[in-house]
Design a protein around this motif. Structure first.
Motif, PDB file in Angstrom:
ATOM      1  N   ASN A 136       0.837  -1.208   0.000  1.00  0.00           N
ATOM      2  CA  ASN A 136       0.000   0.000   0.000  1.00  0.00           C
ATOM      3  C   ASN A 136       0.871   1.256   0.000  1.00  0.00           C
ATOM      4  N   ARG A 137       0.374   2.259  -0.703  1.00  0.00           N
ATOM      5  CA  ARG A 137       1.019   3.561  -0.718  1.00  0.00           C
ATOM      6  C   ARG A 137      -0.066   4.632  -0.586  1.00  0.00           C
ATOM      7  N   ASP A 138       0.196   5.682   0.193  1.00  0.00           N
ATOM      8  CA  ASP A 138      -0.715   6.810   0.317  1.00  0.00           C
ATOM      9  C   ASP A 138      -0.070   8.027  -0.322  1.00  0.00           C
ATOM     10  N   ILE A 139      -0.848   8.786  -1.083  1.00  0.00           N
ATOM     11  CA  ILE A 139      -0.348  10.014  -1.693  1.00  0.00           C
ATOM     12  C   ILE A 139      -1.315  11.149  -1.377  1.00  0.00           C
ATOM     13  N   ALA A 140      -0.753  12.343  -1.053  1.00  0.00           N
ATOM     14  CA  ALA A 140      -1.565  13.533  -0.793  1.00  0.00           C
ATOM     15  C   ALA A 140      -1.256  14.553  -1.872  1.00  0.00           C
ATOM     16  N   LEU A 141      -2.307  15.104  -2.504  1.00  0.00           N
ATOM     17  CA  LEU A 141      -2.144  15.973  -3.652  1.00  0.00           C
ATOM     18  C   LEU A 141      -2.837  17.303  -3.416  1.00  0.00           C
ATOM     19  N   GLN A 142      -2.151  18.368  -3.784  1.00  0.00           N
ATOM     20  CA  GLN A 142      -2.754  19.702  -3.744  1.00  0.00           C
ATOM     21  C   GLN A 142      -3.206  20.067  -5.149  1.00  0.00           C
ATOM     22  N   VAL A 143      -4.521  20.363  -5.273  1.00  0.00           N
ATOM     23  CA  VAL A 143      -5.090  20.698  -6.580  1.00  0.00           C
ATOM     24  C   VAL A 143      -6.031  21.882  -6.424  1.00  0.00           C
ATOM     25  N   SER A 144      -6.465  22.393  -7.553  1.00  0.00           N
ATOM     26  CA  SER A 144      -7.429  23.492  -7.532  1.00  0.00           C
ATOM     27  C   SER A 144      -8.732  23.034  -6.884  1.00  0.00           C
ATOM     28  N   ARG A 145      -9.385  23.954  -6.156  1.00  0.00           N
ATOM     29  CA  ARG A 145     -10.585  23.603  -5.393  1.00  0.00           C
ATOM     30  C   ARG A 145     -11.716  23.103  -6.290  1.00  0.00           C
ATOM     31  N   ASP A 146     -11.781  23.600  -7.529  1.00  0.00           N
ATOM     32  CA  ASP A 146     -12.871  23.203  -8.411  1.00  0.00           C
ATOM     33  C   ASP A 146     -12.566  21.946  -9.204  1.00  0.00           C
ATOM     34  N   LYS A 147     -11.442  21.291  -8.941  1.00  0.00           N
ATOM     35  CA  LYS A 147     -11.072  20.077  -9.663  1.00  0.00           C
ATOM     36  C   LYS A 147     -11.791  18.868  -9.037  1.00  0.00           C
ATOM     37  N   PRO A 148     -12.629  18.150  -9.801  1.00  0.00           N
ATOM     38  CA  PRO A 148     -13.332  16.971  -9.245  1.00  0.00           C
ATOM     39  C   PRO A 148     -12.351  15.860  -8.876  1.00  0.00           C
ATOM     40  N   ALA A 149     -12.583  15.215  -7.745  1.00  0.00           N
ATOM     41  CA  ALA A 149     -11.726  14.104  -7.319  1.00  0.00           C
ATOM     42  C   ALA A 149     -11.820  12.943  -8.298  1.00  0.00           C
ATOM     43  N   GLU A 150     -12.976  12.839  -8.972  1.00  0.00           N
ATOM     44  CA  GLU A 150     -13.168  11.727  -9.905  1.00  0.00           C
ATOM     45  C   GLU A 150     -12.189  11.798 -11.073  1.00  0.00           C
ATOM     46  N   ASP A 151     -11.827  13.036 -11.484  1.00  0.00           N
ATOM     47  CA  ASP A 151     -10.874  13.169 -12.590  1.00  0.00           C
ATOM     48  C   ASP A 151      -9.508  12.610 -12.196  1.00  0.00           C
ATOM     49  N   LEU A 152      -9.070  12.921 -10.971  1.00  0.00           N
ATOM     50  CA  LEU A 152      -7.794  12.395 -10.497  1.00  0.00           C
ATOM     51  C   LEU A 152      -7.852  10.885 -10.351  1.00  0.00           C
ATOM     52  N   LEU A 153      -8.994  10.388  -9.869  1.00  0.00           N
ATOM     53  CA  LEU A 153      -9.163   8.946  -9.679  1.00  0.00           C
ATOM     54  C   LEU A 153      -9.050   8.212 -11.014  1.00  0.00           C
ATOM     55  N   THR A 154      -9.613   8.793 -12.065  1.00  0.00           N
ATOM     56  CA  THR A 154      -9.561   8.167 -13.388  1.00  0.00           C
ATOM     57  C   THR A 154      -8.110   8.101 -13.892  1.00  0.00           C
ATOM     58  N   THR A 155      -7.367   9.173 -13.692  1.00  0.00           N
ATOM     59  CA  THR A 155      -5.962   9.201 -14.133  1.00  0.00           C
ATOM     60  C   THR A 155      -5.126   8.177 -13.375  1.00  0.00           C
ATOM     61  N   ILE A 156      -5.334   8.081 -12.061  1.00  0.00           N
ATOM     62  CA  ILE A 156      -4.579   7.112 -11.258  1.00  0.00           C
ATOM     63  C   ILE A 156      -4.839   5.693 -11.750  1.00  0.00           C
ATOM     64  N   GLN A 157      -6.103   5.353 -12.008  1.00  0.00           N
ATOM     65  CA  GLN A 157      -6.444   4.011 -12.467  1.00  0.00           C
ATOM     66  C   GLN A 157      -5.843   3.719 -13.839  1.00  0.00           C
ATOM     67  N   LYS A 158      -5.814   4.748 -14.687  1.00  0.00           N
ATOM     68  CA  LYS A 158      -5.279   4.567 -16.037  1.00  0.00           C
ATOM     69  C   LYS A 158      -3.769   4.348 -16.028  1.00  0.00           C
ATOM     70  N   GLU A 159      -3.060   5.077 -15.194  1.00  0.00           N
ATOM     71  CA  GLU A 159      -1.591   5.032 -15.194  1.00  0.00           C
ATOM     72  C   GLU A 159      -1.045   3.979 -14.239  1.00  0.00           C
ATOM     73  N   GLY A 160      -1.872   3.385 -13.409  1.00  0.00           N
ATOM     74  CA  GLY A 160      -1.356   2.470 -12.398  1.00  0.00           C
ATOM     75  C   GLY A 160      -0.920   1.125 -12.920  1.00  0.00           C
ATOM     76  N   GLY A 161      -1.341   0.764 -14.117  1.00  0.00           N
ATOM     77  CA  GLY A 161      -0.930  -0.512 -14.671  1.00  0.00           C
ATOM     78  C   GLY A 161      -1.693  -1.681 -14.085  1.00  0.00           C
ATOM     79  N   ASN A 162      -1.256  -2.893 -14.444  1.00  0.00           N
ATOM     80  CA  ASN A 162      -1.963  -4.113 -14.039  1.00  0.00           C
ATOM     81  C   ASN A 162      -1.815  -4.431 -12.561  1.00  0.00           C
ATOM     82  N   THR A 163      -0.787  -3.867 -11.931  1.00  0.00           N
ATOM     83  CA  THR A 163      -0.564  -4.204 -10.523  1.00  0.00           C
ATOM     84  C   THR A 163      -1.381  -3.338  -9.568  1.00  0.00           C
ATOM     85  N   LEU A 164      -1.949  -2.245 -10.058  1.00  0.00           N
ATOM     86  CA  LEU A 164      -2.781  -1.385  -9.203  1.00  0.00           C
ATOM     87  C   LEU A 164      -4.180  -2.014  -9.091  1.00  0.00           C
ATOM     88  N   LYS A 165      -4.505  -2.519  -7.929  1.00  0.00           N
ATOM     89  CA  LYS A 165      -5.746  -3.262  -7.744  1.00  0.00           C
ATOM     90  C   LYS A 165      -6.874  -2.425  -7.146  1.00  0.00           C
TER      91      LYS A 165
END
Length: 793
Positions: free
Chosen positions: A706-735
């Motif tokens: 497990n790894r935890d990451i904390a990100l600073q983003v613009s207040r109007d940025k939806p969390a779902e957009d970041l979640l989609t990018t993480i899932q896309k770039e995480g590869g086959n090992t990101l469960k």
């Protein structure tokens, strides 16, 4: 249906305790309960009302001075309308008990006036259900005499029988006695009816004309002359009182007695009021008026069947007589009606008038065509016994087309195959004899003729059910094996419903059931299609079949809000209907799942997140994914009845919507706090669920990291957009990825926010190293920075 054990003993010797008899009836399909009757009070004596005057502080109360044989008279406050000076009454003194000790009489002050006891009605002494006034006694006994020395309180057992609609034959003591003789090895004792007739023939007195022979296939009349209307004899009063029926007069009581005894409804007319010595059975005309015995003027439709004389209607067929032909104190000549009326005609006529009577209940359930003559003979003989007079010779029997009893073949082999047990021919013959079925046996196949009082036995399979209930379902052995064709198995359409119901119950939702019939106003609030209107509604509040699952949940929310419930979650699974020209019935049925969230989660020492639309979205996703539906997404919608709404999709298929209600909806249901409401189409969900691809995944053989990451983003940025990018770039090992913290403060700036994600990595082929996982995390962070301007904190 109330049945007296003493009355049943007129027909057969009933053995066993009251509980055993009740169990026998229930096992035969006549669900029964019982209570023992007799003297249910203590210290009730005869009293005389010496004085009676108005209560100083209450218009409907009287203050009575009552002599009960003691040295002093008692002051008793009484609310009965028939209390007056000089009458003899039953008086429960202070310290007396009523209702088998459940109610104790105490000295009390009623509206400022002391009351020392109670003047009793028939109901309070468990004599009958009469409670409109106090019981007035005609006796020469001394005041102070215990009331049980004046009145007869016979020990009896009263059975309350709950019948299914097809067993109208059991709405009488004779019908219940027939059931008790099954497997009892005893015979029914027939009533001794002595019809002593005069030389004057009934056909000289009355003519009968049936205009519609489908509505009234048979009409029989008898005339009794020279009767004297008056009080009923004691035995008849007691017999009717035993089942809670009040005495009216000897003629009416006789008709009610025969009704409760043998089961066929009849009516007695004052013969001298019948114009033209003629009875005409016809349908009413639209708008025709008729005043019934309850002194209500009825507006009739063209489907109401009437009994008329030569000029006017005198009765609503099978429902109630008319006030213009009722039996009065001066009546001397009587016409007795014993007929068969179509169940559907009587049912429809009574329903529209909201007029249900003992007669209509029986005609609606079909009566015994063969019992018409025995019933009218029994009533005529009883009238002469209790009121005198002479019975005119014979009957007028208008019976154009004789109704044949049901006759069909019965296969013992097929019956055994259906019930799964072996039955001997001798046993079957014994069962048929106990059911009064006549038969001819030819090599295991029986030709059976049903008794006329069993109109519910129409097919061979009906006899299989009779055999099963007589044998006793508990006596049919269970089979440990089953053979059948796979073609007999069908897809369980409601399997998904069960999964959803289980998940919701485990997560704090309460299941709600609402009435599917609604007011028109409820059907206009939401986009559920054009509602289906009933042709014959019970009331305007139930005139339409619901076209949305939401109104029922809102009624429940309003109900709970008014009882200070602060927070709750409800769900309902049910059918909705809307009009459809493509359907043969003109309506289309669809099943929906409704969800409602109200108020805040329950109080806790921890601070829960607010129950808002976004939290509800998460619960919906959790629900759908737990049932195997995937790729859940939302789009902004504009649904009728909602202030804010989102459309819910599984892939490209819309399965429902969720949102916050419009204020006009809240106002209609008188709800102060706006709930979140969700409406899901079970039809669409079932299709997706049945077509889902099931993929088996073996348990992981290698450990996760497990790894935890904390990100600073613009207040109007939806969390779902970041979640989609993480899932896309995480590869086959990101469960797995989950958002576990949202942070906003001066530290990250007014226009920014901090989002913390937890990432779970796991390989199916090897044990991951820190270097490999760190490289994947670095790749994810670079992509987040490039795509969303995210800075690692």
């Amino acid at each position: 249906m109330k049945v007296s054990l003493n009355w049943l003993n007129d027909y057969l010797d009933v053995s066993g305790t009251a509980e055993e008899i009740s169990d026998r009836l229930t096992a035969l399909g006549l669900e029964a309960s019982f209570e023992n009757r007799g003297k249910s009070f203590t210290d009730v004596v005869l009293g005389k009302v010496v004085k009676c005057g108005p209560h100083p502080n209450a218009d409907k109360l009287s203050v009575c001075e009552v002599d009960v044989g003691d040295n002093d008279n008692y002051s008793i406050v009484c609310g009965a309308p028939n209390v007056k000076e000089g009458i003899y009454v039953p008086v429960a003194k202070v310290g007396a008990t009523l209702n088998n000790g459940d109610f104790k009489i105490k000295q009390a002050k009623l509206r400022g006036v002391e009351s020392h006891g109670m003047i009793c009605s028939e109901r309070e002494l468990s004599i009958s259900d009469e409670h409109e006034g106090i019981m007035i006694l005609d006796t020469k006994a001394d005041v102070g005499t215990p009331i049980e020395e004046i009145l007869t309180f016979k020990e009896d057992t009263l059975f309350e029988i709950d019948l299914t609609p097809n067993r109208g034959d059991c709405l009488s003591h004779l019908g219940v006695a027939r059931e008790l003789r099954i497997n009892a090895g005893v015979d029914i004792k027939p009533r001794a009816v002595d019809v002593a007739e005069s030389e004057n023939h009934t056909s000289n007195e009355i003519n009968i004309d049936i205009a519609d022979k489908d509505a009234c296939p048979r009409y029989v009349a008898r005339v009794v002359k020279g009767v004297k209307v008056g009080p009923s004899p004691g035995w008849l009063v007691d017999r009717m009182a035993s089942i809670g029926q009040s005495s009216i007069n000897n003629i009416v009581d006789a008709a009610n007695y025969v009704l409760m005894d043998s089961g066929h409804p009849m009516h007695t007319f004052d013969f001298d009021t019948i114009s033209g010595n003629k009875i005409i059975v016809r349908y009413a005309e639209n708008g025709e008026k008729f005043t019934t015995l309850d002194n209500e003027k009825r507006d009739l439709k063209d489907f109401h069947l009437l009994i008329c004389d030569g000029e006017n209607p005198i009765a609503l067929a099978g429902i109630m007589g008319g006030i213009n032909s009722e039996i009065k104190d001066g009546t001397t000549n009587i016409l007795i009606e014993s007929a068969y009326f179509s169940p559907t005609v009587v049912r429809k006529g009574a329903k529209v008038l909201d007029l249900s009577t003992e007669a209509s209940k029986r005609f609606e359930r079909d009566t015994d065509m063969g019992g018409i003559i025995p019933a009218i003979n029994q009533l005529a003989a009883l009238i002469v016994e209790v009121a005198g007079g002479e019975i005119c010779k014979g009957v007028v029997d208008e019976y154009p087309a004789e109704k044949k009893p049901h006759t069909f073949n019965f296969s013992l082999e097929k019956c055994e195959a259906l019930l799964g047990t072996h039955i001997t021919e001798k046993k079957i013959e014994t069962i048929f004899d106990s059911l009064q079925i006549t038969y001819k046996n030819k090599n295991g196949s029986f030709q059976c003729t049903m008794p006329t009082f069993r109109n519910d036995l129409e097919r061979e399979v009906d006899l299989y059910e009779e055999v099963a209930r007589v044998i006793g379902y508990n006596n049919i052995p269970s089979s440990v094996q089953f053979t059948g064709s796979y073609n007999s198995f069908v897809v369980d359409d409601q399997q998904l419903d069960s999964l959803l119901r289980t998940h919701l119950q485990y997560n704090g939702y309460c299941e709600h059931y609402s009435n599917s019939l609604q007011h028109e106003n409820d059907t206009n609030l939401f986009s559920g299609g054009e509602a289906v209107e009933l042709k014959n509604p019970l009331s305007q509040d139930m005139a339409f079949i619901r076209n949305s699952i939401i109104p029922g949940l809102l009624m429940a929310a309003s109900y709970n809000e008014k009882r200070q419930e602060k927070g709750f979650k409800l769900f309902e699974i049910g059918a909705i209907h809307n009009q459809s020209k493509k359907s043969a019935t003109g309506s289309k049925e669809k099943f929906h799942l409704g969800l409602l969230w109200y108020g805040e989660p329950q109080s806790h020492w921890r601070n829960y997140e607010t129950r808002d639309l976004y939290r509800c979205k998460g619960e919906i996703v959790q629900l759908l994914e737990s049932a195997g539906l995937s790729n859940i997404s939302y789009k902004v919608g504009m649904e009728k009845g909602f202030e804010t709404s989102l459309k819910i999709y599984s892939g490209k298929t819309q399965i429902g919507n969720v949102g916050i209600l419009d204020n006009k909806v809240l106002k209609q249901y008188d709800i102060k706090i706006n709930p979140t409401v969700c409406d899901l189409s079970l039809h669409n969900m079932r299709v997706l669920w049945q077509n889902r691809k099931l993929v088996y995944s073996p348990p992981p053989a290698y450990p996760s990291m497990n790894r935890d990451i904390a990100l600073q983003v613009s207040r109007d940025k939806p969390a779902e957009d970041l979640l989609t990018t993480i899932q896309k770039e995480g590869g086959n090992t990101l469960k797995d990825v989950s958002l576990f913290d949202v942070y906003q403060s001066d530290e990250v700036g007014d226009n920014n926010k901090s989002l913390a994600f937890s990432l779970k990595f796991q390989s199916e082929a090897t044990t991951l190293t820190d270097t490999e996982v760190d490289a994947d995390v670095e790749k994810i962070l670079n992509s987040l920075k490039k795509a969303h301007g995210a800075i690692q904190r």
